[in-house]
Design a protein around this motif. Structure first.
Motif, mmCIF file in Angstrom:
data_model
loop_
_atom_site.group_PDB
_atom_site.id
_atom_site.type_symbol
_atom_site.label_atom_id
_atom_site.label_comp_id
_atom_site.label_asym_id
_atom_site.label_seq_id
_atom_site.Cartn_x
_atom_site.Cartn_y
_atom_site.Cartn_z
ATOM 1 N N GLU A 7 3.835 -2.607 3.097
ATOM 2 C CA GLU A 7 2.683 -2.453 2.219
ATOM 3 C C GLU A 7 2.839 -3.438 1.065
ATOM 4 O O GLU A 7 3.703 -3.274 0.205
ATOM 5 C CB GLU A 7 2.578 -1.015 1.696
ATOM 6 N N GLN A 10 0.776 -4.232 -1.378
ATOM 7 C CA GLN A 10 0.234 -3.855 -2.684
ATOM 8 C C GLN A 10 1.131 -2.788 -3.321
ATOM 9 O O GLN A 10 1.320 -1.713 -2.765
ATOM 10 C CB GLN A 10 -1.192 -3.325 -2.540
ATOM 11 N N GLU A 27 3.639 2.619 -4.027
ATOM 12 C CA GLU A 27 4.040 3.714 -4.915
ATOM 13 C C GLU A 27 3.504 5.047 -4.407
ATOM 14 O O GLU A 27 4.203 6.064 -4.435
ATOM 15 C CB GLU A 27 3.538 3.456 -6.340
ATOM 16 N N ILE A 28 2.268 5.049 -3.921
ATOM 17 C CA ILE A 28 1.675 6.273 -3.388
ATOM 18 C C ILE A 28 2.457 6.747 -2.159
ATOM 19 O O ILE A 28 2.733 7.949 -1.998
ATOM 20 C CB ILE A 28 0.189 6.042 -3.042
ATOM 21 N N ILE A 29 2.821 5.792 -1.287
ATOM 22 C CA ILE A 29 3.601 6.150 -0.100
ATOM 23 C C ILE A 29 4.950 6.734 -0.509
ATOM 24 O O ILE A 29 5.381 7.753 0.018
ATOM 25 C CB ILE A 29 3.788 4.905 0.785
ATOM 26 N N GLU A 63 0.851 -0.779 -5.815
ATOM 27 C CA GLU A 63 0.286 0.532 -6.152
ATOM 28 C C GLU A 63 0.154 1.419 -4.919
ATOM 29 O O GLU A 63 0.320 2.643 -4.996
ATOM 30 C CB GLU A 63 -1.067 0.383 -6.866
ATOM 31 N N LYS A 64 -0.125 0.812 -3.764
ATOM 32 C CA LYS A 64 -0.191 1.598 -2.530
ATOM 33 C C LYS A 64 1.206 2.010 -2.077
ATOM 34 O O LYS A 64 1.406 3.114 -1.578
ATOM 35 C CB LYS A 64 -0.909 0.806 -1.437
#
Length: 238
Positions: A223, A225, A230-232, A227-228
């Motif tokens: 991933e 990005q 971080e979500i994962i 910020e993505k």
């Protein structure tokens, strides 16, 4: 009620029997003391003739864990086994499995280290196992059996939790319990899941062909990005 099936066998041997009886789809491994009986027992039992389970000796631990990655990507119940130095070689692949949110089962029959160390039992892989073992930001589901019976029972439990949370699970055994012989009550045979059952269970994420009614399932741990990513990571930690 039918009599329970009781056998006298080693911890390593019972892993093989439990995998077949649970309905495992595939085993990919490489021999290393003190866990080689897992693969040897599977080869002796020839489950490809009875349940259709694939059993394959890869050319290395790195190959075997990446075969597990491929099988897990399709929603199949797949597993491997090794001992401490071999698990270290698998660490990158295990990290990829966790990052791609794929379920699988890994057996670690620990031996002494560091390096090639000794073939005698050890529990030195504890921190590696509970913290994930690879590079960053994931943990394994870890089972620590204290008997040969638990070696058997944890196989089904580990697969069930691996699929519930879509995360690799590890049975953290050692050379003592792997080689020790005890009486074991064997579970009844479960059939392997059909393709239709796999689609019902894993259609939202597994790579098993794209039907017209949904988008593509892309299996990856990449991933770009932040910020993505971080979500994962937050989801994996939860």
């Amino acid at each position: 009620m039918a009599e329970k099936e009781v056998k006298l066998m080693k911890g390593n041997e019972v892993i093989a029997h439990a995998a077949i009886r649970y309905g495992c789809d595939g085993y990919f491994g490489y021999p290393i003391t003190p866990q080689s009986e897992v693969m040897e027992t599977l080869m002796e039992l020839k489950p490809w003739e009875t349940t259709g389970m694939v059993v394959l000796q890869a050319e290395s631990e790195i190959s075997s864990i990446n075969m597990v990655y491929g099988g897990a990507s399709t929603g199949k119940r797949v597993m491997t086994s090794s001992s401490s130095p071999g698990i270290s070689l698998m660490a990158e692949g295990i990290s990829y499995l966790a990052g791609a949110e794929l379920p699988c089962l890994i057996i670690n029959c620990q031996r002494g280290g560091p390096g090639l160390g000794t073939i005698q039992p050890s529990q030195g892989d504890y921190f590696q196992a509970v913290k994930g073992g690879g590079h960053g930001d994931y943990k394994l589901i870890v089972f620590a059996p204290n008997s040969v019976q638990e070696m058997h029972d944890h196989v089904a439990e580990a697969f069930d939790l691996a699929f519930k949370y879509r995360n690799p699970a590890m049975i953290l055994a050692d050379g003592a319990i792997g080689q020790m012989m005890e009486k074991v009550v064997l579970a009844p045979q479960r059939p392997r899941k059909t393709d239709e059952e796999l689609k019902a269970e894993c259609d939202a994420w597994a790579a098993m062909g794209k039907p017209s009614g949904r988008g593509r399932n892309v299996v990856t741990s990449l991933e770009l990005q932040s910020e993505k990513m971080e979500i994962i990571n937050q989801r994996l930690q939860a």
